[in-house]
Motif scaffolding. Sequence first.
Motif, PDB file in Angstrom:
ATOM      1  N   LYS A  93       0.938  -1.068   0.053  1.00 38.39           N
ATOM      2  CA  LYS A  93       0.106   0.033   0.100  1.00 38.39           C
ATOM      3  C   LYS A  93       0.975   1.118   0.089  1.00 38.39           C
ATOM      4  CE  LYS A  93      -3.928  -2.361   2.074  1.00 38.39           C
ATOM      5  NZ  LYS A  93      -4.531  -2.474   3.457  1.00 38.39           N
ATOM      6  N   ASP A 120      -8.767 -12.385  -0.596  1.00 35.02           N
ATOM      7  CA  ASP A 120      -8.168 -11.133  -1.556  1.00 35.02           C
ATOM      8  C   ASP A 120      -6.698 -11.130  -1.480  1.00 35.02           C
ATOM      9  OD1 ASP A 120      -8.830 -10.353   1.242  1.00 35.02           O
ATOM     10  OD2 ASP A 120      -8.447  -8.122   0.364  1.00 35.02           O
ATOM     11  N   ARG A 148     -14.169 -13.764   1.188  1.00 37.74           N
ATOM     12  CA  ARG A 148     -14.210 -12.351   1.097  1.00 37.74           C
ATOM     13  C   ARG A 148     -15.069 -11.640   0.004  1.00 37.74           C
ATOM     14  NH1 ARG A 148     -10.525  -7.231   2.675  1.00 37.74           N
ATOM     15  NH2 ARG A 148     -12.327  -5.965   3.135  1.00 37.74           N
TER      16      ARG A 148
END
Length: 220
Positions: A46, A109, A134
Motif C-alpha cells: 500500500k 483477497d 471475502r
Amino acid sequence: MTKKLGILGGTFNPIHVGHLAAAEEVRERLDLARILFIPSFLPPHKDDEAIPPAAQRLAMVKIAIAGNPQFSLSDIEVQRGGKSYTVDTVTDLHRAYPGAEFFFITGLDSFLDIQTWKDWERLLGLCSFVVLSRQGHAFTDLVNLPFMKTSKQKLEVLDSGEQARIKAETAAGMSLWLEQVPLYDISSTDIRKRIRQGRSIKYLLPDAVETYILDNTLYA
Ligand code: ATP
Ligand code: MG
C-alpha cells in the motif's frame, strides 16, 4: 499441549467489524487459545496511500478488542519498523513464543497475491494458513497457485456455501485451511470513503472506534 495462536495482520486503517467477526469465527472453529492482532508499520502493498501513524492504528485496534480476553494486540511490526513483511513477523513470533503453533489468518483477497509476498515459499513452511472468504473473491481462483492440489470441484462447494470449511491438499509440508465465514461486506477503504463523503459509518465498526476517529478527525 501446544499452544495454538492465530495471527491477524493488517493495516487496520481502520479496524472494522469484518475483521473482528471473522477473527472470532476462526478462533472458535480452530480452537485457538488467542488471536494476535498485528498492525503493520509500513504495509508493503500500500505504498502510495497516506496512512495514519501506527500509534493511531494501534490505538483503534486496542479499543476495538478490549472486550475480548482472547484477542490481543501486538506491536511487533511497529517496533521493528520499516516495511512489514509477514515472513519476518512469523520468524520473530516463533522466538517470542517458543513451542507455539501459529495460524496466519488472511482474507482470500490477500492470499490470492501470496506469490508477491517476501520469501513466500519459506513463509508457507513457518505457519499454518487460514484463508477466509471475502466478498468479490472466489475460492476456485486458488487453483492457479502452484502449490494448490485441491481440485476446482472441491473448491466450488465452498463458494456455493455447501460446505463451510475444507483442509486443502497442498504441496508437501504446508497446512492450509479454507474457511467460508459469514460475509461482512465491509472494508476499511469503504469506511474511509464514507467518512470523506460525510456518510454514516455506524455499525461498521465498534462505537468506541468511531468516537476515536471523530475525536482525532481521521480520514476527513
Ligand atoms: P483496505 O480496504 O484498506 O485494504 P481491509 O478492510 O481490506 O482494508 P486490511 O487491514 O487490509 O483491511 O485487512 C487485514 C486482513 O483482514 C486481510 O487479510 C483482509 O483480507 C482481511 N479482511 C478485511 N476485511 C475483511 C472482511 N470483511 N471479511 C474477511 N476478511 C477481511
Ligand atoms: Mg485490504
